[in-house]
Structures are given as C-alpha cells and as structure tokens.
Design a protein around this motif. Structure first.
Motif, mmCIF file in Angstrom:
data_model
loop_
_atom_site.group_PDB
_atom_site.id
_atom_site.type_symbol
_atom_site.label_atom_id
_atom_site.label_comp_id
_atom_site.label_asym_id
_atom_site.label_seq_id
_atom_site.Cartn_x
_atom_site.Cartn_y
_atom_site.Cartn_z
ATOM 1 N N SER A 182 58.244 13.037 45.503
ATOM 2 C CA SER A 182 59.665 13.249 45.792
ATOM 3 C C SER A 182 60.424 11.930 45.854
ATOM 4 O O SER A 182 61.585 11.853 45.437
ATOM 5 C CB SER A 182 59.824 14.015 47.110
ATOM 6 O OG SER A 182 59.252 13.294 48.184
ATOM 7 N N THR A 232 61.024 10.777 42.330
ATOM 8 C CA THR A 232 62.071 11.583 41.712
ATOM 9 C C THR A 232 63.450 11.147 42.183
ATOM 10 O O THR A 232 64.405 11.079 41.392
ATOM 11 C CB THR A 232 61.858 13.081 42.028
ATOM 12 O OG1 THR A 232 60.566 13.477 41.559
ATOM 13 C CG2 THR A 232 62.922 13.932 41.348
ATOM 14 N N LEU A 249 64.000 17.889 34.385
ATOM 15 C CA LEU A 249 63.824 18.520 35.688
ATOM 16 C C LEU A 249 64.666 19.790 35.741
ATOM 17 O O LEU A 249 65.595 19.964 34.953
ATOM 18 C CB LEU A 249 64.242 17.570 36.810
ATOM 19 C CG LEU A 249 63.449 16.267 36.965
ATOM 20 C CD1 LEU A 249 64.145 15.351 37.967
ATOM 21 C CD2 LEU A 249 62.021 16.560 37.415
ATOM 22 N N SER A 250 64.364 20.650 36.693
ATOM 23 C CA SER A 250 65.168 21.867 36.843
ATOM 24 C C SER A 250 66.518 21.528 37.465
ATOM 25 O O SER A 250 66.636 20.585 38.261
ATOM 26 C CB SER A 250 64.441 22.876 37.731
ATOM 27 O OG SER A 250 64.412 22.436 39.077
ATOM 28 N N SER A 262 68.181 23.246 39.636
ATOM 29 C CA SER A 262 68.189 23.500 41.077
ATOM 30 C C SER A 262 67.585 22.332 41.846
ATOM 31 O O SER A 262 68.086 21.944 42.910
ATOM 32 C CB SER A 262 67.425 24.785 41.394
ATOM 33 O OG SER A 262 66.075 24.694 40.974
ATOM 34 N N SER A 263 66.523 21.752 41.294
ATOM 35 C CA SER A 263 65.887 20.598 41.945
ATOM 36 C C SER A 263 66.826 19.390 41.946
ATOM 37 O O SER A 263 66.999 18.724 42.968
ATOM 38 C CB SER A 263 64.587 20.245 41.225
ATOM 39 O OG SER A 263 63.994 19.091 41.780
ATOM 40 N N ASN A 295 69.569 19.746 44.524
ATOM 41 C CA ASN A 295 69.128 19.475 45.890
ATOM 42 C C ASN A 295 69.019 17.982 46.166
ATOM 43 O O ASN A 295 69.420 17.494 47.233
ATOM 44 C CB ASN A 295 67.775 20.152 46.148
ATOM 45 C CG ASN A 295 67.887 21.658 46.213
ATOM 46 O OD1 ASN A 295 68.958 22.201 46.511
ATOM 47 N ND2 ASN A 295 66.789 22.352 45.931
ATOM 48 N N TYR A 296 68.462 17.240 45.201
ATOM 49 C CA TYR A 296 68.342 15.790 45.375
ATOM 50 C C TYR A 296 69.722 15.139 45.451
ATOM 51 O O TYR A 296 69.990 14.297 46.329
ATOM 52 C CB TYR A 296 67.551 15.176 44.217
ATOM 53 C CG TYR A 296 66.054 15.263 44.368
ATOM 54 C CD1 TYR A 296 65.366 14.366 45.177
ATOM 55 C CD2 TYR A 296 65.318 16.237 43.701
ATOM 56 C CE1 TYR A 296 63.987 14.432 45.310
ATOM 57 C CE2 TYR A 296 63.941 16.322 43.831
ATOM 58 C CZ TYR A 296 63.282 15.418 44.647
ATOM 59 O OH TYR A 296 61.922 15.491 44.794
#
Length: 261
Positions: free
Chosen positions: A18, A21, A46-47, A49-50, A53-54
C-alpha cells in the motif's frame, strides 16, 4: 579514487504494497501534471475504486489537491522538501558562494548532491545573462550526463560507480552523452587528475558547463558546483581556465567552512 559513503537505498526486505502504491500515485500525478481518477488508474493499471480511495486519503491529509475532477500534487510536499534541504549543512554553507558566482559570471550556477545514485539540484542561481533551462531545484538527473554529476562520480571508488551504473544504466540525453562504461571511467580518471569536469553538450544540445567537486577533509565528496551556459560563451580559456578557477576558489571557501563548522 577516494572512498565516498554513497547513500544507496537497498530493496526493502518486507515492502508494504500500500505504501508503494501511494507513492506511485503521487509520482503519476507529477508525471501527468495532474489527472483524474480514470487517467491515473489507466496509467498505473489499477482499479478506479482503489485509486479513488488513495487519492481521497491523500487529499484529506493535505498531500493532494483537487480542482474540479483533476487531482494535483499539493504544496505540503514543498514543506517537506524545504525541511530536507535545510538539514543539509552543505546548502546553507554553499548558498552565498553560489549566489556570488552567479553575480560574477552572469550564468546559471548549480549546487548538486548525490542521493540514491542520482544527482539532485540542491540550489540554483541565475546571473543576468543566464539562459532558461528545463531544470529546477529538487530535480533528479543521471550523474553521467552532467559536469557536476561526473565531478562527483570521479571522487567515488570504482565499486560505487559500478553500482550506480548497474542500477540506473547510462542512458543518452544527447548524442554527446557518454554511454559506454569504459569511456566513462576514462573520463572520470581525467576529471580526478585535473580537478574539474566539463559538460560538452552532454545534457542539453547547445549547453556547455564546468564543475568542481566539494570535498570534506580532502577525501569524501559532498557535492559539486557547476556553471553552465550557451556553447558560444562557454569555450576556450573561459571554459577550461577562468571558470574552473572561479569555482575552485568558491569551493575552497565552502570546504573550509565544512571542515571548521
């Protein structure tokens, strides 16, 4: 060549995915000069949604700013960069000499240090005749492509230079960039013998420069100072005698202050 304690980062034994990323997303925003969620997701595979969030977390912590649907690197990183630079004693000691050289020569004067096997601009000052360049404080460059980078490498031991080459390679920036390992070591030996390095349009076409390493107690290389300008002004006696002497005088003051501060 004398030994230099190069800060070479080792691969983390237990890397946190994480965290990696997070930094990849920040770097992507820099590379893309701002981007939306979909663009970052596609850029990094990457997705969405991911990525959302980041980015939302980074924005909440103040490291990313959002303008409309675009995300940008926040100025909070500037605070961290300024703090990191202030911690370098070399910056405070060298800055007055860098400013003086810029005033005297009218050209661009740079202070560079090595970190993670690359060079980073710690300080830049422009004289009245200075040309506009695509470089800025905090920017990383390959050491072998510049005069100040080669000046630093010339005072590392061979194993350290080999390690840098193995890690970062010898990519060409211009047709004049040294990309052959044997040729580079021959160049570094010459630099070590004469005490200064030249950039003969190796980083940018039409730009030449000269650099002198900064040594601590005559052994450990702390960084280098360079003067760069258009090839029409940086040649002959000025490039190979007058400017190296001016930088060497400035470096002498810096080295004395480093030793006795």
């Amino acid at each position: 060549m004398v030994e230099h304690a190069m800060s070479q980062a080792k691969e983390a034994k237990h890397p946190i995915k994480s965290s990696r990323t997070t930094f990849r997303i920040v770097e992507a925003l820099k590379e893309l000069d701002g981007a939306g969620i979909t663009e970052v997701a596609n850029h990094l595979n990457l997705s969405k949604s991911s990525v959302h969030n980041y980015l939302d977390t980074l924005r909440h912590e103040g490291y990313v700013m959002k303008h409309g649907q675009q995300y940008h690197v926040g100025l909070k990183f500037l605070e961290l960069g300024a703090y990191a630079r202030r911690r370098r004693k070399l910056f405070e000691i060298s800055k007055p000499e860098v400013e003086r050289l810029a005033d005297e020569t009218g050209e661009v004067v740079n202070l560079l240090v090595e970190e993670q096997g690359k060079g980073i601009y710690l300080c830049r000052e422009k004289g009245t005749k200075a040309v506009k360049l695509d470089t800025s404080t905090g920017m990383f460059v390959h050491l072998h492509q510049t005069a100040f980078g080669k000046a630093i490498m010339a005072y590392m031991d061979r194993e350290q230079v080999e390690s840098i080459i193995d890690r970062h390679g010898l990519p060409a920036r211009t047709d004049n960039t040294i990309t052959d390992r044997k040729e580079l070591f021959e160049e570094l030996n010459r630099i070590h013998e004469q005490g200064y390095a030249l950039d003969m349009e190796e980083y940018l076409d039409g730009l030449q420069g000269v650099a002198v390493p900064i040594l601590n107690n005559g052994t450990t290389v702390e960084g280098a100072i360079s003067i760069a300008g258009p090839s029409c002004r940086m040649r002959g006696e000025r490039l190979e005698e007058t400017l190296p002497r001016k930088i060497q005088n400035a470096v002498n003051v810096i080295e004395l202050n480093i030793t006795h501060s």
